[in-house]
Design an enzyme around this catalytic site. Structure first.
Site, short mmCIF file in Angstrom:
data_model
loop_
_atom_site.label_atom_id
_atom_site.label_comp_id
_atom_site.label_asym_id
_atom_site.label_seq_id
_atom_site.Cartn_x
_atom_site.Cartn_y
_atom_site.Cartn_z
N ASN A 53 0.86 -1.18 0.00
CA ASN A 53 0.00 0.00 0.00
C ASN A 53 0.90 1.24 0.00
OD1 ASN A 53 -1.39 2.27 1.07
ND2 ASN A 53 -3.06 0.95 1.69
N HIS A 101 1.16 6.26 1.75
CA HIS A 101 1.93 7.23 2.53
C HIS A 101 3.14 7.79 1.78
CE1 HIS A 101 -0.93 6.96 5.60
NE2 HIS A 101 -0.82 5.65 5.64
N HIS A 113 -5.46 3.58 -1.55
CA HIS A 113 -6.76 3.97 -1.00
C HIS A 113 -7.08 5.39 -1.47
CE1 HIS A 113 -9.36 4.23 2.94
NE2 HIS A 113 -10.03 4.59 1.86
N ARG A 140 -9.21 8.05 -0.80
CA ARG A 140 -10.17 8.46 0.23
C ARG A 140 -11.05 9.57 -0.33
NH1 ARG A 140 -8.63 6.60 5.69
NH2 ARG A 140 -10.40 7.83 6.36
N ARG A 165 -6.89 12.79 0.92
CA ARG A 165 -5.82 13.28 1.79
C ARG A 165 -4.45 12.74 1.37
NH1 ARG A 165 -7.21 10.19 7.38
NH2 ARG A 165 -9.20 11.22 7.01
N GLU A 223 -8.59 0.49 -2.74
CA GLU A 223 -9.39 0.56 -1.52
C GLU A 223 -10.25 1.81 -1.60
OE1 GLU A 223 -5.94 -1.32 1.41
OE2 GLU A 223 -6.59 0.76 1.67
N THR A 274 -8.05 3.63 8.58
CA THR A 274 -9.29 2.86 8.59
C THR A 274 -9.38 2.12 9.93
OG1 THR A 274 -8.84 2.56 6.25
CG2 THR A 274 -10.66 1.30 7.17
N GLU A 305 -11.04 -9.21 3.39
CA GLU A 305 -9.76 -8.85 3.98
C GLU A 305 -10.00 -8.68 5.47
OE1 GLU A 305 -7.10 -6.22 1.97
OE2 GLU A 305 -6.31 -5.43 3.87
N HIS A 329 -3.53 -4.42 7.82
CA HIS A 329 -3.60 -3.26 8.70
C HIS A 329 -2.68 -3.45 9.90
CE1 HIS A 329 -4.91 0.47 10.48
NE2 HIS A 329 -5.49 0.73 9.33
N GLY A 330 -1.72 -2.53 9.98
CA GLY A 330 -0.84 -2.49 11.15
C GLY A 330 0.25 -3.54 11.17
N1 PXP Z 1 -5.77 -3.03 4.16
C1 PXP Z 1 -6.73 -2.07 4.22
C2 PXP Z 1 -8.11 -2.43 3.78
C3 PXP Z 1 -6.44 -0.76 4.64
O1 PXP Z 1 -7.41 0.17 4.69
C4 PXP Z 1 -5.11 -0.44 4.97
C5 PXP Z 1 -4.77 0.96 5.37
O2 PXP Z 1 -4.99 1.80 4.30
C6 PXP Z 1 -4.14 -1.46 4.88
C7 PXP Z 1 -4.51 -2.75 4.50
C8 PXP Z 1 -2.70 -1.22 5.19
O3 PXP Z 1 -2.57 -0.90 6.54
P1 PXP Z 1 -1.16 -0.36 7.07
O4 PXP Z 1 -0.89 0.90 6.32
O5 PXP Z 1 -1.38 -0.18 8.51
O6 PXP Z 1 -0.14 -1.43 6.74
#
Ligand code: PXP
Length: 258
Positions: free
Chosen positions: A15, A18, A51, A53, A57, A81, A112, A163, A205-206
């Site tokens: 992803n 950032h 993503h 949004r 952003r 996303e 999210t 997911e 995520h995370g």
């Molecule tokens: N999967 C989804 C559906 C997400 O919304 C995100 C964050 O945008 C991620 C994975 C990736 O999460 P992280 O940036 O914390 O690795």
């Protein structure tokens, strides 16, 4: 020896939101998102996740155009996303990404925060899933908490993929909380339930280098989507090394030959 399913190579979706966050801090064109995506693929990512949004952003509409062009040219999947809104559904149908992951979105959140309430919002989500599949030709994934009601509702809504939100597990692990094991148990149970219902299972995520191993060991999971940690780590070791190490940890967890 682990079960054969556990030996399947896990796909890594990187992803790159950032990279756009850093770019937007100065309002110019650098660092270039498409260049980051190309480098991510070269470093071992199987696909690119972004993503868009509602408040734009980080990723913007022009980025989506560039990422669509790149991923088509190099024949790699783009996973978009997005929130379940008419605007986003129309954008996805126009771009026809390989995959769309529907996520909940609140403007005031930093990221999210929870999973999609598929059970509570199925009247809204089910038609969006159908349009994205039929008119956009995308594989549709629903980003949900590891909750049996949400897994069942995702299958009922016609999604091909779920997911599983790993954020609570990863946070608990990082904080050394005793809750980590129970979050992991829920992820394992949800993955098994989703597979039994015919859904493909992704997780994200995370995730960082410490949490990737237990998640990668859930045999039903076939794809991880990882962003923030990898982009942060790239500050210290470069994007290629940051992704390369994650790739190795995933392959080692699965017992896949390097
Ligand atoms: N999967 C989804 C559906 C997400 O919304 C995100 C964050 O945008 C991620 C994975 C990736 O999460 P992280 O940036 O914390 O690795």
């Amino acid at each position: 020896m682990s079960a054969p399913v556990a030996r399947r190579r896990l796909r890594l979706g990187v992803n790159i939101d950032h990279v756009a966050t850093v770019r937007n801090a100065r309002g110019g064109a650098a660092p270039d998102l498409v260049r980051a995506a190309e480098l991510a693929i070269a470093a071992g990512a199987d696909g690119i996740t972004a993503h868009l949004r509602e408040d734009r952003r980080h990723v913007r509409d022009a980025d989506l155009d560039g990422l669509t062009e790149l991923t088509r040219r190099i024949d790699r999947p783009l996973n978009l996303e997005m929130a379940v809104t008419d605007e986003m559904v129309a954008i996805a149908i126009a771009h026809r990404p390989h995959a769309v992951c529907l996520v909940p979105e609140r403007r005031e959140e930093r990221t999210t925060e929870g999973g999609l309430d598929v059970a509570g919002q199925h009247n809204w989500i089910t038609p969006a899933v159908r349009r994205l599949r039929e008119e956009g030709g995308s594989r549709v994934s629903l980003f949900i908490a590891a909750d049996p009601t949400q897994v069942q509702a995702s299958a009922d809504a016609g999604a091909q993929v779920v997911e599983l939100h790993t954020g609570a597990y990863c946070d608990a692990l990082r904080q050394g909380s005793a809750d980590a094991q129970s979050y992991l148990d829920h992820l394992q149970a949800a993955a098994a339930q989703a597979t039994a219902l015919g859904l493909e299972v992704h997780a994200g995520h995370g995730i960082d280098y410490d949490s990737v191993d237990p998640v990668a060991l859930i045999p039903e999971v076939v794809e991880l989507n990882i962003g923030h940690f990898l982009i942060g780590e790239a500050i210290f070791v470069g994007l290629e090394n940051a992704i390369g190490r994650m790739r190795v940890l995933m392959d080692v967890a699965r017992g896949v030959a390097l």
